[in-house]
Structure formats: C-alpha cells, structure tokens
Design a protein around this motif. Structure first.
Motif, PDB file in Angstrom:
ATOM      1  N   LEU A   1       1.438  -1.251   0.304  1.00 48.63           N
ATOM      2  CA  LEU A   1       0.204   0.084   0.032  1.00 48.63           C
ATOM      3  C   LEU A   1       0.920   1.098   0.087  1.00 48.63           C
ATOM      4  O   LEU A   1       1.943   1.388   0.676  1.00 48.63           O
ATOM      5  CB  LEU A   1      -1.181   0.497   1.351  1.00 48.63           C
ATOM      6  N   ARG A   2       1.162   2.050  -0.815  1.00 53.75           N
ATOM      7  CA  ARG A   2       1.685   3.584  -0.718  1.00 53.75           C
ATOM      8  C   ARG A   2       0.374   4.239  -0.830  1.00 53.75           C
ATOM      9  O   ARG A   2      -0.484   4.696  -0.511  1.00 53.75           O
ATOM     10  CB  ARG A   2       1.874   3.068  -2.319  1.00 53.75           C
ATOM     11  N   TYR A   3       1.647   5.283  -0.274  1.00 56.96           N
ATOM     12  CA  TYR A   3       0.840   6.356  -0.108  1.00 56.96           C
ATOM     13  C   TYR A   3       0.122   7.087  -1.256  1.00 56.96           C
ATOM     14  O   TYR A   3       0.769   7.441  -2.765  1.00 56.96           O
ATOM     15  CB  TYR A   3       1.988   8.015   0.304  1.00 56.96           C
ATOM     16  N   ASP A   4      -0.808   8.185  -1.131  1.00 54.74           N
ATOM     17  CA  ASP A   4      -1.912   8.210  -2.152  1.00 54.74           C
ATOM     18  C   ASP A   4      -2.794   7.229  -3.465  1.00 54.74           C
ATOM     19  O   ASP A   4      -2.900   7.681  -3.783  1.00 54.74           O
ATOM     20  CB  ASP A   4      -0.876   9.420  -3.511  1.00 54.74           C
TER      21      ASP A   4
ATOM     22  N   TYR B   1       1.352  11.328   3.445  1.00 55.52           N
ATOM     23  CA  TYR B   1       2.503  11.936   4.644  1.00 55.52           C
ATOM     24  C   TYR B   1       1.959  12.700   5.425  1.00 55.52           C
ATOM     25  O   TYR B   1       1.665  13.955   5.042  1.00 55.52           O
ATOM     26  CB  TYR B   1       3.958  11.763   3.784  1.00 55.52           C
ATOM     27  N   PHE B   2       2.603  12.072   6.453  1.00 54.52           N
ATOM     28  CA  PHE B   2       2.818  13.067   7.718  1.00 54.52           C
ATOM     29  C   PHE B   2       2.906  14.521   7.614  1.00 54.52           C
ATOM     30  O   PHE B   2       2.193  15.218   7.972  1.00 54.52           O
ATOM     31  CB  PHE B   2       2.616  12.672   9.080  1.00 54.52           C
TER      32      PHE B   2
ATOM     33  N   GLU C   1       7.047  16.929   3.406  1.00 50.60           N
ATOM     34  CA  GLU C   1       8.295  16.103   2.656  1.00 50.60           C
ATOM     35  C   GLU C   1       6.854  15.726   1.894  1.00 50.60           C
ATOM     36  O   GLU C   1       7.112  14.613   0.977  1.00 50.60           O
ATOM     37  CB  GLU C   1       8.765  15.389   3.613  1.00 50.60           C
ATOM     38  N   ARG C   2       5.644  15.865   1.764  1.00 46.76           N
ATOM     39  CA  ARG C   2       4.478  14.874   1.419  1.00 46.76           C
ATOM     40  C   ARG C   2       4.401  14.993   0.417  1.00 46.76           C
ATOM     41  O   ARG C   2       4.071  13.994  -0.007  1.00 46.76           O
ATOM     42  CB  ARG C   2       3.292  15.840   1.415  1.00 46.76           C
ATOM     43  N   LEU C   3       5.045  15.529  -1.015  1.00 49.92           N
ATOM     44  CA  LEU C   3       4.834  14.944  -2.134  1.00 49.92           C
ATOM     45  C   LEU C   3       6.430  14.290  -2.811  1.00 49.92           C
ATOM     46  O   LEU C   3       5.576  13.601  -3.124  1.00 49.92           O
ATOM     47  CB  LEU C   3       5.267  16.853  -3.287  1.00 49.92           C
ATOM     48  N   GLU C   4       7.217  14.641  -2.268  1.00 50.02           N
ATOM     49  CA  GLU C   4       8.300  13.461  -1.682  1.00 50.02           C
ATOM     50  C   GLU C   4       8.233  12.408  -1.826  1.00 50.02           C
ATOM     51  O   GLU C   4       8.791  11.445  -2.258  1.00 50.02           O
ATOM     52  CB  GLU C   4       9.357  14.156  -1.557  1.00 50.02           C
TER      53      GLU C   4
ATOM     54  N   GLU D   1      14.394   9.156   6.282  1.00 52.96           N
ATOM     55  CA  GLU D   1      15.771   8.201   5.640  1.00 52.96           C
ATOM     56  C   GLU D   1      15.742   7.085   5.786  1.00 52.96           C
ATOM     57  O   GLU D   1      16.420   5.801   5.300  1.00 52.96           O
ATOM     58  CB  GLU D   1      17.403   9.254   6.174  1.00 52.96           C
ATOM     59  N   ASN D   2      14.999   6.493   6.692  1.00 56.09           N
ATOM     60  CA  ASN D   2      15.522   4.711   7.192  1.00 56.09           C
ATOM     61  C   ASN D   2      14.319   4.233   6.199  1.00 56.09           C
ATOM     62  O   ASN D   2      13.985   2.964   5.749  1.00 56.09           O
ATOM     63  CB  ASN D   2      15.357   4.959   8.794  1.00 56.09           C
ATOM     64  N   GLN D   3      13.665   4.997   6.429  1.00 56.71           N
ATOM     65  CA  GLN D   3      11.778   4.348   4.989  1.00 56.71           C
ATOM     66  C   GLN D   3      12.855   4.232   3.526  1.00 56.71           C
ATOM     67  O   GLN D   3      12.221   3.628   3.328  1.00 56.71           O
ATOM     68  CB  GLN D   3      10.847   5.262   5.173  1.00 56.71           C
ATOM     69  N   GLU D   4      13.287   5.664   3.263  1.00 57.92           N
ATOM     70  CA  GLU D   4      13.773   4.869   1.862  1.00 57.92           C
ATOM     71  C   GLU D   4      15.048   3.898   1.736  1.00 57.92           C
ATOM     72  O   GLU D   4      14.839   3.053   0.783  1.00 57.92           O
ATOM     73  CB  GLU D   4      14.582   6.808   2.079  1.00 57.92           C
TER      74      GLU D   4
END
Length: 304
Positions: free
Chosen positions: A141-144, A196-197, A201-204, A293-296
C-alpha cells in the motif's frame, strides 16, 4: 380511620381475574423468551461475547503495509486526548440472526464507529486493508493510493468504512461534523487514501510504501476530509465511554494537521502475534516515528 386497611392481600377486589391472568401470561412470555435467548440482557451478552472475540493481526515482515493485512487503526492522541482505536459501535438491534446469503449471525449496516480505549485486537477493532482498483492481496500500500477499510468476515459482517458530505439530517451526533459509518454496499464513498504526515515532505513521499507504526493522515477521497478523533465529544456506548470519530481536517496556525488527524496502522508483534505493536509500546511507554531516511533505505533494500 382512612389509613386502616379494610381487607387483607387475599381479598379479591376489582378485576382480579384479569390481573392474575395477565401476570401469568407475562411470566410465560418471559420464560419463553429466556429459553429462546431473546431477552435484552441475553442479546447484549451474546453481542459482547461475539464482538470481543480475539483477532490475530497481520505480521509485517518488511515493515510496510500490504493489501489484505488485518490491522488496528489507532489515533495517536497527543496533548488533547488519549490514544484511541477505530472500533465498531453496535447493539443487539444490529444483529441479523440469518439471511439468504449469510446464515450465521452477523452485524448489519449502517453502524456507527467510535474511538475505543481498549488496545486489545478483537472483532470490534480489527480492519482489513482492501483494494479498490484490483490490486492483489500482498501488494504494498503506497501513499496517495486509494484503498478501503473492511471489517473482518463472520460476525463483523464485512462492512466498509464510508463517509459523505454532511447535511442537516446526516451528520455526526455530537460535533455535527461529517459523519462516519460502516455500510454493506461498497461504492466511492468507501474510498480512502494515506497521506504522508509531514506537509513539507508530502510530495516527495508520494508513491512510497506506507510503513507500519508511523504517523499518517487518512483522507476521504470524495470529500478530501481527514479521519479525526474528537476527545472533547464523548459517546456513551454499550462498551463504555468512547470518543466520537468524524471526517474533518483540523489545521493549526501553521496550516498543518493537528493531533486529531494523526493515525497509525498497527500490526501484530512478530514475536507475539496475539499482542499488537501498540500494546508493546504502551508497555514500554515509548512511541517513535521512523525517520524518512530509514524509510527510504528500507525501500531501496526491498527494491534491490
């Protein structure tokens, strides 16, 4: 002397025969309903037993959410109110004994939802992440990305979390904001997406996988209002005092969403599937957010 009784209880006066017959009929009806389990106290007891049955949440091996996962949706609370869990509100009138499609007793929609303080995974607060665009179970499941929240099969009735624009006749009971409900029919009103919270950084992060145990926003696709918990609006239910839930975006002075709109997807702890991550964190009194950073890094490792 008016206060002196002129007859004893055995004296039959007035329509005594009709009164005796009525009492006997009421007693017979009571016994019959008790034998059938149709008394209100019996129905409520059966409801509690069925709706509080333990549920095993999904275990995320890679730390991300997937379609088909069974999760608990927890509002992080904050300074305004305590953490709470998205939960079903039902009573004995919402139970269908049997139908042509489902002979097993189950809940019928529409139903209310509330913010319960119990963090134990059960039928009442377990939801399944369901695809709305044909994405197969097991996919990230991805953002947006649009999805739906569905109750579990069996007694919960596989109902969908839905919302719509508020009207004069259809709105939240206490706050009069946009209403939330669990419905049987699946349509566009049941579509939600994860945002995204951090607004900066929502668009990124659009298109990145959604990580478990991290703060997110749950936005309704039709109305663009975020799922919210209202700590100052209390609902008294069969399960005690709970917060009212609604679809409304609360913004602070910096145009950022407030604590009311902050939610976390919780799955089972890998070491103990009968205990959610929320329970582990409450025991440790620590709730942390995973840095981006950890998520990426985790996403890069997964893709490689």
């Amino acid at each position: 002397m008016a206060h002196v009784r002129t007859y004893n209880p055995r004296v039959r006066v007035g329509n005594w025969k009709e009164d005796v017959t009525l009492e006997e009929e009421n007693l017979q009806n009571f016994i019959l309903q008790k034998d059938r389990g149709e008394l209100t106290v019996q129905k409520e007891g059966a409801l509690r037993q069925d709706i509080l049955q333990p549920v095993s949440l999904s275990v995320s091996q890679d730390g991300f959410l997937h379609f088909g996962d069974t999760i608990m949706l927890v509002n992080s609370g904050g300074g305004e109110h305590d953490p709470c869990v998205l939960s079903i509100i039902a009573d004995s009138s919402n139970i269908a004994s049997h139908s042509q499609t489902n002979p097993v007793p189950h809940l019928l929609g529409p139903l209310q939802v509330g913010g319960s303080h119990s963090m134990t995974p059960c039928v009442r607060n377990a939801f399944i992440i369901t695809s709305v665009d044909g994405t197969s179970d097991g996919e990230l499941l991805r953002y947006d990305q649009s999805f739906a929240l569905r109750t579990t099969a069996g007694f919960a009735g596989e109902l969908f979390l839905a919302s719509d624009h508020r009207t004069f006749l259809k709105c939240a009971k206490k706050s009069r904001l946009q209403e939330l409900s669990l419905v049987e029919e699946f349509d566009f009103l049941c579509w939600w997406k994860v945002i995204y919270f951090d607004p900066q950084e929502r668009l990124e992060n659009e298109g990145y996988p959604v990580q478990v145990n991290s703060k997110v926003l749950i936005s309704h696709c039709k109305t663009n209002q975020c799922l919210a918990a209202l700590g100052n609006h209390i609902l008294w239910t069969l399960f005690g005092k709970e917060y009212e839930l609604t679809a409304h975006t609360f913004l602070d002075s910096h145009k950022a969403e407030r604590d009311n709109n902050h939610w976390l997807f919780f799955t089972a702890h890998p070491a103990n599937q009968n205990e959610s991550l929320m329970q582990m964190q409450l025991a440790e009194t620590v709730i942390t957010d995973e840095p981006r950073e950890n998520q990426e890094d985790t996403h890069v490792k997964e893709c490689s």
